[in-house]
Design a protein around this motif. Structure first.
Motif, PDB file in Angstrom:
ATOM      1  N   ALA A  69       1.796   7.890   7.269  1.00 50.59           N
ATOM      2  CA  ALA A  69       0.657   8.688   6.629  1.00 50.59           C
ATOM      3  C   ALA A  69      -0.641   8.068   7.392  1.00 50.59           C
ATOM      4  CB  ALA A  69       0.331   8.654   5.186  1.00 50.59           C
ATOM      5  N   PRO A  70      -1.570   8.573   7.572  1.00 51.62           N
ATOM      6  CA  PRO A  70      -2.769   8.017   8.429  1.00 51.62           C
ATOM      7  C   PRO A  70      -3.593   7.481   7.430  1.00 51.62           C
ATOM      8  CG  PRO A  70      -3.199  10.427   8.286  1.00 51.62           C
ATOM      9  CD  PRO A  70      -1.673  10.180   7.726  1.00 51.62           C
ATOM     10  N   GLU A  71      -3.559   7.581   6.097  1.00 57.95           N
ATOM     11  CA  GLU A  71      -4.304   6.841   5.257  1.00 57.95           C
ATOM     12  C   GLU A  71      -3.301   6.335   4.088  1.00 57.95           C
ATOM     13  OE1 GLU A  71      -8.153   7.565   2.009  1.00 57.95           O
ATOM     14  OE2 GLU A  71      -7.487   9.381   3.369  1.00 57.95           O
ATOM     15  N   GLN A  72      -3.706   5.003   3.730  1.00 61.01           N
ATOM     16  CA  GLN A  72      -3.021   4.346   2.767  1.00 61.01           C
ATOM     17  C   GLN A  72      -3.941   3.406   1.978  1.00 61.01           C
ATOM     18  OE1 GLN A  72       0.834   2.239   4.334  1.00 61.01           O
ATOM     19  NE2 GLN A  72       0.651   3.831   6.147  1.00 61.01           N
ATOM     20  N   GLY A  73      -3.404   3.189   0.717  1.00 58.92           N
ATOM     21  CA  GLY A  73      -4.332   2.408  -0.059  1.00 58.92           C
ATOM     22  C   GLY A  73      -3.586   2.106  -1.616  1.00 58.92           C
TER      23      GLY A  73
ATOM     24  N   GLU B  41     -12.881   8.409  11.541  1.00 61.13           N
ATOM     25  CA  GLU B  41     -13.755   8.992  12.128  1.00 61.13           C
ATOM     26  C   GLU B  41     -14.040  10.406  11.579  1.00 61.13           C
ATOM     27  OE1 GLU B  41     -12.598   9.092  16.324  1.00 61.13           O
ATOM     28  OE2 GLU B  41     -13.020   6.991  16.614  1.00 61.13           O
ATOM     29  N   SER B  42     -12.712  10.990  11.128  1.00 60.20           N
ATOM     30  CA  SER B  42     -13.205  12.439  10.403  1.00 60.20           C
ATOM     31  C   SER B  42     -13.970  12.242   9.189  1.00 60.20           C
ATOM     32  CB  SER B  42     -11.891  12.877  10.218  1.00 60.20           C
ATOM     33  OG  SER B  42     -11.811  14.091   9.608  1.00 60.20           O
ATOM     34  N   GLU B  43     -13.626  11.281   8.280  1.00 58.95           N
ATOM     35  CA  GLU B  43     -14.348  11.084   7.084  1.00 58.95           C
ATOM     36  C   GLU B  43     -15.863  10.822   7.613  1.00 58.95           C
ATOM     37  OE1 GLU B  43     -14.261   7.840   3.826  1.00 58.95           O
ATOM     38  OE2 GLU B  43     -12.864   9.183   3.428  1.00 58.95           O
ATOM     39  N   GLY B  44     -16.097   9.960   8.496  1.00 64.15           N
ATOM     40  CA  GLY B  44     -17.336   9.653   8.823  1.00 64.15           C
ATOM     41  C   GLY B  44     -18.305  10.900   9.344  1.00 64.15           C
ATOM     42  N   ALA B  45     -17.587  11.508   9.856  1.00 65.41           N
ATOM     43  CA  ALA B  45     -18.374  13.096  10.434  1.00 65.41           C
ATOM     44  C   ALA B  45     -18.555  14.027   9.335  1.00 65.41           C
ATOM     45  CB  ALA B  45     -17.463  13.467  11.548  1.00 65.41           C
ATOM     46  N   GLY B  46     -18.235  13.457   8.114  1.00 65.75           N
ATOM     47  CA  GLY B  46     -18.442  14.436   6.915  1.00 65.75           C
ATOM     48  C   GLY B  46     -17.349  15.268   6.681  1.00 65.75           C
ATOM     49  N   GLY B  47     -16.305  14.917   7.120  1.00 66.87           N
ATOM     50  CA  GLY B  47     -15.095  15.719   7.118  1.00 66.87           C
ATOM     51  C   GLY B  47     -15.254  17.300   7.796  1.00 66.87           C
ATOM     52  N   ALA B  48     -16.090  17.314   8.786  1.00 70.01           N
ATOM     53  CA  ALA B  48     -16.272  18.739   9.573  1.00 70.01           C
ATOM     54  C   ALA B  48     -14.996  19.108  10.040  1.00 70.01           C
ATOM     55  CB  ALA B  48     -17.297  18.429  10.683  1.00 70.01           C
TER      56      ALA B  48
ATOM     57  N   LEU C 221       0.908  -1.156  -0.113  1.00 72.94           N
ATOM     58  CA  LEU C 221       0.011   0.107  -0.133  1.00 72.94           C
ATOM     59  C   LEU C 221       0.935   1.268  -0.033  1.00 72.94           C
ATOM     60  CD1 LEU C 221      -3.050  -0.888   2.440  1.00 72.94           C
ATOM     61  CD2 LEU C 221      -2.591  -1.423  -0.163  1.00 72.94           C
ATOM     62  N   VAL C 222       0.404   2.249  -0.461  1.00 73.13           N
ATOM     63  CA  VAL C 222       1.055   3.731  -0.540  1.00 73.13           C
ATOM     64  C   VAL C 222       0.399   4.560   0.093  1.00 73.13           C
ATOM     65  CG1 VAL C 222       1.987   3.019  -2.808  1.00 73.13           C
ATOM     66  CG2 VAL C 222      -0.017   4.061  -2.912  1.00 73.13           C
ATOM     67  N   PRO C 223       0.977   5.791   0.623  1.00 71.60           N
ATOM     68  CA  PRO C 223       0.200   6.748   1.118  1.00 71.60           C
ATOM     69  C   PRO C 223      -0.766   7.559   0.289  1.00 71.60           C
ATOM     70  CG  PRO C 223       2.639   6.918   1.604  1.00 71.60           C
ATOM     71  CD  PRO C 223       2.428   6.062   0.541  1.00 71.60           C
ATOM     72  N   LEU C 224      -1.743   7.866   0.923  1.00 68.84           N
ATOM     73  CA  LEU C 224      -2.916   8.565   0.119  1.00 68.84           C
ATOM     74  C   LEU C 224      -3.289  10.030   1.000  1.00 68.84           C
ATOM     75  CD1 LEU C 224      -5.461   5.608  -0.641  1.00 68.84           C
ATOM     76  CD2 LEU C 224      -3.625   6.419  -2.169  1.00 68.84           C
ATOM     77  N   GLY C 225      -4.017  10.607   0.104  1.00 71.04           N
ATOM     78  CA  GLY C 225      -4.553  11.825   1.118  1.00 71.04           C
ATOM     79  C   GLY C 225      -3.586  13.142   0.883  1.00 71.04           C
ATOM     80  N   ALA C 226      -4.223  14.067   2.064  1.00 69.86           N
ATOM     81  CA  ALA C 226      -3.201  15.078   1.961  1.00 69.86           C
ATOM     82  C   ALA C 226      -2.061  14.844   2.866  1.00 69.86           C
ATOM     83  CB  ALA C 226      -4.055  16.166   2.906  1.00 69.86           C
ATOM     84  N   ASP C 227      -1.990  13.934   3.724  1.00 67.16           N
ATOM     85  CA  ASP C 227      -0.688  13.616   4.411  1.00 67.16           C
ATOM     86  C   ASP C 227       0.435  12.494   3.979  1.00 67.16           C
ATOM     87  OD1 ASP C 227      -1.327  15.008   6.534  1.00 67.16           O
ATOM     88  OD2 ASP C 227      -2.554  13.730   7.417  1.00 67.16           O
TER      89      ASP C 227
END
Length: 533
Positions: free
Chosen positions: A62-66, A158-165, A49-55
């Motif tokens: 990175a807190p998101e990978q895929g 959780e951030s995405e589940g909250a609609g990116g608030a 997997l590779v880093p995704l998203g802003a980080d």
């Protein structure tokens, strides 16, 4: 490490302590000998997997990978693994796939992230092996040739589940800051894409069914109507004394001469005094690894059998008593032996697993599981699902064999799991901390929000009534097991459990799903009834 995991491992000869719990088969019984075994190779694609998203600039921290959408070689089951088996994946894993033959992509599907509780006990050779990796539960997606995956750490999910608030994931509106070296996800994440390979001849199965026999309770044996898998004739006529050429064979609970906990049984401890299989001509016709696994069941079915046939209640009781000459001949509490599809029947590639078999002392309890692999399968696909789980457990997760002792599908078909003999106390890797003196029965599917079928529940009860009956266990009773360590009970603690327990009784987990767990009381009651209690 990964190259080592993917390599095929040869298998030693068959195990000792072959328990003579069925009448012997005539010499001509069983499927005809074959000169070659159809190849069911299968394959595993392992994609980092590779880093995704802003980080993504944080790399492995990175807190998101895929992986973004891509075409791949055909596969049918997916999972995510990582380097350290002691690390937990706190977050969310989702996958979407493209079906073979069209351009349709599925919606996002969640993969169960907590799978560590399905594992070998700590401090055992299997549990301490350097080949073992952390892993999610596997997910069956059917024949696919495209994939996209995303793994999000807990706060990112959780951030995405909250609609990116704005401010989500931080205290009082503060944004979460990840610094280099601070990895919210386990290291070494890989996406595993498993192709189960082609079905061997007659690997597809139909729902279990059986016509009633004269003078026999119709409920005594599983049904056997419909398409059958390599049905062999029943064993010798009832009343014939069993004949055994094996050495080192002891009554079930003999204090000496039996299998010892944690002992790997190998070639020279089974068969006749020379160590040869009972039927050399048939053994020569099978690949050596397949013959070894099949030989562990030769007291119940011919070498190379695709299934172990059901016995009636009376046949099971007579076989049970015949295996214990000299004991008081009272009616035993044991259920009729159900039909069991063997490893050869579902197409196991015996070169994948480790050599030999490892036994515990006895079977005092049955832990019921769900595989967490989803319910989007047909019963004709069950052998493919099991081959996929087997490959995922061994090649991707680094276990010595499939973790469960038995598997059950939604149609009530029962399958042999970990090799070593269905009547024997084979040590599995299914309930972390409680694999000694127990067996694991896994129902294919996910049962948090889906009700298990009545056929699957009946299969659990019938299998438990027979296997627990071999070891004198009452399905409605309680027993004590010593914990090998886990998140509910410290290592060494004697724990009082139901003889038929759910996985969550021994480890803090959702397994076997709340709707299957809620039916275990019925399974206990029915299993006891099948035993005649």
């Amino acid at each position: 490490m990964r190259g080592f995991l993917a390599s095929s491992i040869g298998v030693t000869c068959a195990a000792a302590l072959a328990l003579p719990l069925a009448l012997p088969a005539p010499a001509q019984a069983g499927p005809p000998a074959v000169t070659s075994e159809p190849a069911v190779p299968g394959s595993t694609q392992s994609l980092p997997l590779v880093p995704l998203g802003a980080d993504r600039a944080l790399g492995s921290a990175a807190p998101e990978q895929g992986l973004t959408r891509r075409g791949v070689r055909p596969f049918s089951l997916v999972g995510v693994v990582w380097d350290n088996p002691a690390s937990e994946l706190h977050g969310r894993v989702q996958v979407r796939t493209r079906a073979v033959g069209n351009h349709h992509w599925s919606g996002w599907q969640d993969i169960e992230t907590h799978n560590r509780e399905h594992a070998a006990d700590p401090d055992t050779p299997e549990g301490a092996s350097r080949r073992v990796r952390g892993s999610t539960a596997p997910l069956w997606v059917g024949s696919s040739d495209g994939v996209e995956v995303r793994v999000q750490a807990e706060e990112a999910a959780e951030s995405e589940g909250a609609g990116g608030a704005e401010g989500a994931g931080g205290a009082e509106g503060e944004e979460r800051v990840t610094v280099p070296g601070d990895s919210p996800l386990p290291r070494g994440l890989h996406l595993e894409l498993v192709d189960p390979g082609a079905d061997p001849p007659r690997a597809g199965v139909a729902p279990a069914a059986a016509p009633p026999r004269a003078g026999v309770d119709p409920g005594a044996a599983p049904p056997r109507s419909g398409a059958q898998v390599g049905r062999a004739p029943l064993h010798a006529p009832v009343g014939r004394a069993p004949v055994h050429a094996s050495v080192g064979r002891a009554p079930l609970h003999a204090p000496v001469g039996g299998a010892r906990a944690g002992v790997s049984m190998s070639a020279q401890s089974a068969g006749d005094p020379s160590g040869a299989p009972a039927d050399n001509s048939r053994a020569d016709a099978l690949p050596s690894e397949t013959a070894v696994a099949s030989a562990a069941n030769t007291d119940l079915a011919p070498l190379g059998a695709l299934e172990i046939p059901a016995l009636s209640q009376q046949e099971t009781e007579r076989a049970f008593l015949a295996a214990r000459p000299g004991t008081e001949r009272v009616k035993p509490y044991i259920g009729a032996r159900p039909r069991i599809i063997t490893r050869r029947g579902w197409g196991a590639n015996e070169k994948l697993r480790e050599r030999g078999f490892i036994y515990t002392k006895k079977v005092k309890a049955a832990f019921v599981h769900h595989t967490g692999s989803g319910n989007n399968y047909s019963c004709s696909q069950s052998p493919s699902v099991i081959r996929s789980i087997y490959r995922y457990h061994v090649v991707s997760s680094g276990w010595r064999d499939i973790g469960y002792n038995f598997l059950v599908d939604k149609c009530g078909n029962i399958y042999e799991g970990r090799a070593g003999g269905v009547a024997k106390p084979v040590m599995g890797a299914h309930t972390l901390g409680f694999n000694s003196n127990s067996m694991g029965i896994a129902v294919l599917g996910s049962y948090n929000n889906t009700k298990p079928s009545s056929a699957a529940l009946k299969a659990i009860a019938r299998l438990s009534a027979w296997k627990l009956g071999l070891y004198g266990a009452n399905p409605r009773g309680k027993t004590y097991l010593k914990s090998g360590g886990g998140n509910l009970y410290r290592k060494g603690k004697n724990v009082r459990l139901n003889v038929i327990s759910g996985h969550r009784d021994g480890f803090a987990t959702e397994c076997p799903g709340r709707l299957l767990y809620g039916k275990l009381g019925t399974a206990r009651k029915e299993a006891a009834r099948y035993q005649g209690r």
